[in-house]
Scaffold this motif. Structure first.
Motif, short mmCIF file in Angstrom:
data_model
loop_
_atom_site.label_atom_id
_atom_site.label_comp_id
_atom_site.label_asym_id
_atom_site.label_seq_id
_atom_site.Cartn_x
_atom_site.Cartn_y
_atom_site.Cartn_z
N VAL A 277 47.55 53.90 10.05
CA VAL A 277 46.43 54.62 10.63
C VAL A 277 46.01 54.08 11.99
CG1 VAL A 277 44.02 55.30 10.29
CG2 VAL A 277 45.61 55.25 8.34
N PHE A 278 45.80 52.79 12.07
CA PHE A 278 45.20 52.21 13.27
C PHE A 278 46.21 51.87 14.36
CE2 PHE A 278 41.63 51.11 10.24
CZ PHE A 278 40.79 52.09 10.75
N LYS A 279 47.44 52.35 14.19
CA LYS A 279 48.37 52.33 15.33
C LYS A 279 47.86 53.28 16.40
CE LYS A 279 53.30 52.66 16.39
NZ LYS A 279 54.66 52.90 15.84
N ASP A 280 47.07 54.27 15.97
CA ASP A 280 46.43 55.25 16.86
C ASP A 280 45.16 54.64 17.45
OD1 ASP A 280 44.99 57.35 18.00
OD2 ASP A 280 45.57 58.79 16.45
N LYS A 333 39.21 61.78 15.55
CA LYS A 333 38.59 62.25 14.32
C LYS A 333 39.38 61.75 13.11
CE LYS A 333 36.68 66.50 16.34
NZ LYS A 333 35.27 66.12 16.19
N PRO A 334 38.73 61.04 12.21
CA PRO A 334 39.45 60.49 11.04
C PRO A 334 40.00 61.56 10.10
CG PRO A 334 37.39 59.31 11.42
CD PRO A 334 37.36 60.51 12.32
N ASN A 335 39.26 62.66 9.90
CA ASN A 335 39.72 63.78 9.07
C ASN A 335 40.19 63.35 7.68
OD1 ASN A 335 39.22 65.72 11.10
ND2 ASN A 335 41.21 65.28 12.07
N GLY A 336 39.43 62.47 7.06
CA GLY A 336 39.75 62.09 5.69
C GLY A 336 40.91 61.12 5.54
N THR A 337 41.36 60.50 6.61
CA THR A 337 42.46 59.54 6.56
C THR A 337 42.09 58.34 5.68
OG1 THR A 337 43.13 60.15 8.79
CG2 THR A 337 43.97 58.07 7.95
N THR A 338 43.02 57.94 4.80
CA THR A 338 42.77 56.83 3.89
C THR A 338 43.17 55.50 4.52
OG1 THR A 338 43.13 58.23 1.95
CG2 THR A 338 43.31 55.84 1.63
N ILE A 339 42.28 54.52 4.40
CA ILE A 339 42.57 53.17 4.88
C ILE A 339 42.26 52.15 3.78
CG2 ILE A 339 42.17 53.69 7.32
CD1 ILE A 339 39.39 52.43 7.06
N THR A 340 42.99 51.05 3.81
CA THR A 340 42.73 49.95 2.87
C THR A 340 42.25 48.74 3.65
OG1 THR A 340 44.44 50.72 1.34
CG2 THR A 340 43.72 48.43 1.12
N ILE A 341 41.09 48.21 3.23
CA ILE A 341 40.50 47.04 3.88
C ILE A 341 40.61 45.85 2.95
CG2 ILE A 341 38.37 46.02 4.80
CD1 ILE A 341 37.39 48.87 5.39
N GLY A 342 41.09 44.74 3.47
CA GLY A 342 41.18 43.52 2.69
C GLY A 342 40.13 42.50 3.12
N THR A 343 39.68 41.69 2.19
CA THR A 343 38.85 40.52 2.50
C THR A 343 38.89 39.60 1.29
OG1 THR A 343 36.81 39.76 3.55
CG2 THR A 343 36.58 41.31 1.72
N PHE A 344 38.08 38.53 1.31
CA PHE A 344 38.20 37.52 0.26
C PHE A 344 36.83 37.10 -0.25
CE2 PHE A 344 38.56 35.81 4.50
CZ PHE A 344 37.70 34.73 4.54
N THR A 345 36.86 36.45 -1.40
CA THR A 345 35.63 36.10 -2.11
C THR A 345 35.10 34.71 -1.76
OG1 THR A 345 36.95 35.24 -3.95
CG2 THR A 345 36.23 37.54 -4.09
N ASP A 346 35.90 33.90 -1.09
CA ASP A 346 35.54 32.50 -0.87
C ASP A 346 34.28 32.34 -0.04
OD1 ASP A 346 38.39 32.97 -1.31
OD2 ASP A 346 38.59 30.80 -1.29
N ALA A 364 31.81 58.25 8.38
CA ALA A 364 32.44 58.71 9.63
C ALA A 364 33.67 59.57 9.40
CB ALA A 364 32.82 57.49 10.47
N GLY A 365 34.13 59.69 8.14
CA GLY A 365 35.25 60.58 7.85
C GLY A 365 36.50 59.91 7.34
#
Length: 496
Positions: A277-280, A333-346, A364-365
């Motif tokens: 997605v974020f190559k754009d 415009k995101p237009n419903g594009t799916t993204i996966t966000i990672g993070t951690f619990t530490d 935001a879409g």
């Protein structure tokens, strides 16, 4: 709404105070405690390596003003005299003049051989002190008062490197055997006289200190990992100086007793520029526009953080005044594009930051999935670019006090911590120029121009800068509030 301290449940106060009962009784000499109040300090982390200066424990020795370095840094990160009075560069070689009249706590004299011994031990240590990662450094005594330091390649930051507490200069007695023992071996205004494992330590004033007699007769240190207990130590008068009070506890303390110190640490949203997605660039811009950092600061950090204007925050006070507006790509415009966000619990706040970002980006879409794990179980996937985005709390200056190493590792094409998978020739050129510029005003300007080049790509969206909360009892005078966490009790600190 902040709850008054008197409304804290009595059981919480009692339980926390029980952890501290009697722990700040003077552990130093009786003579030292006869002419004033000893300073009682509650630290968050116990020693991990027996207070070896070659480990992160070095920062404790520095904060207690017992071990010193050749150079110290001012607020802008410029090198200032300490155990060395002046220096000059000739290519790969730097020459340092050693301060006259300095003695170690065991009575031996500071000279060039002592400096060479300490620097050589550090350069040959395994693992090396962080500040020497990738640096080939040799030290030589030119005469009794002059030391030359030579690096494998020309390095404009040698003085700043030598300010690291991990390169403290200690007496010969510290280096007997395989470990480094700092007891009675420093040059500072306080002598480390006793260490009780991971529970406590004591320091007495060193009256022959080259910089003048300390105002306090000594320091009694207790290591208190529990945040509630540290806060209780301040509330009940068991401690004079308390480090790293949790946000949740700060709200119920007397606000006159706490100071929020900006940290050189930025909570950043890294976007994967290499694939998916974020190559754009326009969708990266859309994500940037969707993020409301102020609501994260107020909601997650209870207002005890600073909204980011760039990658470098208020802990580097020179940065804001050098910035100019950054030109960004127009949002798509995101237009419903799916993204996966990672993070951690530490870091306790990050999962909550992720949940807030999920809501903002969905509004935001985008469609947003979260992947939250322990850091040890997620780092390799993050570095391999397996997420569309990653949330990280990142230190922006290392031990040199200079942000170039951080910028290079995170945003250069061959950076070792390039979560954004960024490969941008203009960014690389600005980072190279900053790294080659001599320390001082010109380097700071080059750093901000490199920051602007990174921000223009929207590969990383800085959200907020964290603070650390320090507690000082009402009678404490001139405790240090240091963003770099190198100073705490100084020669001028005392308790009324």
């Amino acid at each position: 709404m902040r709850v008054p301290a008197r409304l804290l449940p009595l059981t919480a106060v009692t339980a926390a105070s029980a952890l501290l009962t009697g722990c700040f009784s003077s552990a130093g000499s009786d003579e030292a405690s006869a002419d004033g109040k000893r300073i009682r300090v509650a630290h968050m982390l116990p020693p991990r390596s027996g207070l070896s200066p070659l480990s992160d424990d070095a920062f404790k020795l520095s904060r207690w003003s017992t071990a010193e370095t050749l150079v110290k840094l001012n607020a802008d990160g410029d090198a200032q005299p300490a155990l060395a009075t002046k220096w000059q560069q000739s290519g790969r070689r730097w020459t340092f003049e050693i301060r006259d009249g300095v003695t170690f706590h065991d009575g031996t004299k500071l000279d060039a051989e002592a400096v060479v011994r300490s620097l050589t031990k550090a350069a040959g240590a395994s693992p090396k002190p962080r500040i020497l990662d990738g640096v080939e450094l040799t030290a030589k005594a030119e005469d009794a008062d002059t030391v030359s330091v030579t690096t494998g390649t020309e390095d404009p930051l040698v003085p700043q490197r030598l300010s690291s507490p991990q390169l403290s200069v200690l007496a010969a007695k510290a280096y007997r055997g395989k470990t480094v023992n700092p007891v009675g071996a420093g040059t500072g205004p306080f002598e480390l006289v006793k260490v009780n494992g991971t529970s406590s330590a004591a320091l007495d004033r060193y009256d022959k200190y080259w910089g003048g007699k300390a105002k306090a007769p000594g320091i009694d240190v207790k290591f208190v990992p529990d945040g509630t207990a540290r806060a209780a130590a301040l509330r009940t008068g068991e401690a004079d100086i308390v480090e790293a009070i949790p946000v949740s506890q700060a709200a119920v303390l007397d606000q006159d007793l706490i100071t929020e110190v900006p940290m050189p640490r930025t909570n950043t949203f890294y976007l994967n520029t290499e694939k998916s997605v974020f190559k754009d660039a326009s969708l990266r811009a859309a994500a940037r526009e969707a993020i409301d950092a102020k609501s994260i600061v107020e909601g997650v950090y209870e207002g005890r953080a600073d909204v980011a204007k760039g990658l470098l925050g208020p802990a580097l006070p020179w940065a804001a005044g050098l910035r100019t507006p950054v030109k960004h790509t127009k949002p798509g415009k995101p237009n419903g594009t799916t993204i996966t966000i990672g993070t951690f619990t530490d870091r306790a706040e990050l999962p909550e930051v992720a949940a807030t970002l999920q809501q903002q980006l969905q509004k935001a879409g985008f469609k947003v999935k979260l992947d939250v794990r322990e850091y040890a179980n997620i780092e390799s996937d993050a570095l391999a670019g397996k997420f569309d985005a990653f949330i990280l709390s990142r230190a922006t200056v290392l031990d040199s006090g200079d942000p170039v190493a951080y910028l290079y590792s995170d945003f250069a094409s061959d950076g070792s911590f390039n979560l954004s998978q960024l490969a941008d020739s203009s960014v690389d050129a600005e980072l190279k120029r900053a790294g080659e510029t001599k320390a001082g005003a010109a380097r700071r300007k080059a750093v901000i121009e490199a920051e602007a080049a990174v921000l223009a790509t929207d590969a990383a969206i800085p959200m907020l800068h964290e603070r650390v909360i320090q507690g000082d009892a009402a009678g404490v005078v001139d405790a240090a509030h240091d963003p770099r966490e190198r100073e705490l009790v100084t020669v001028d600190t005392y308790v009324k």
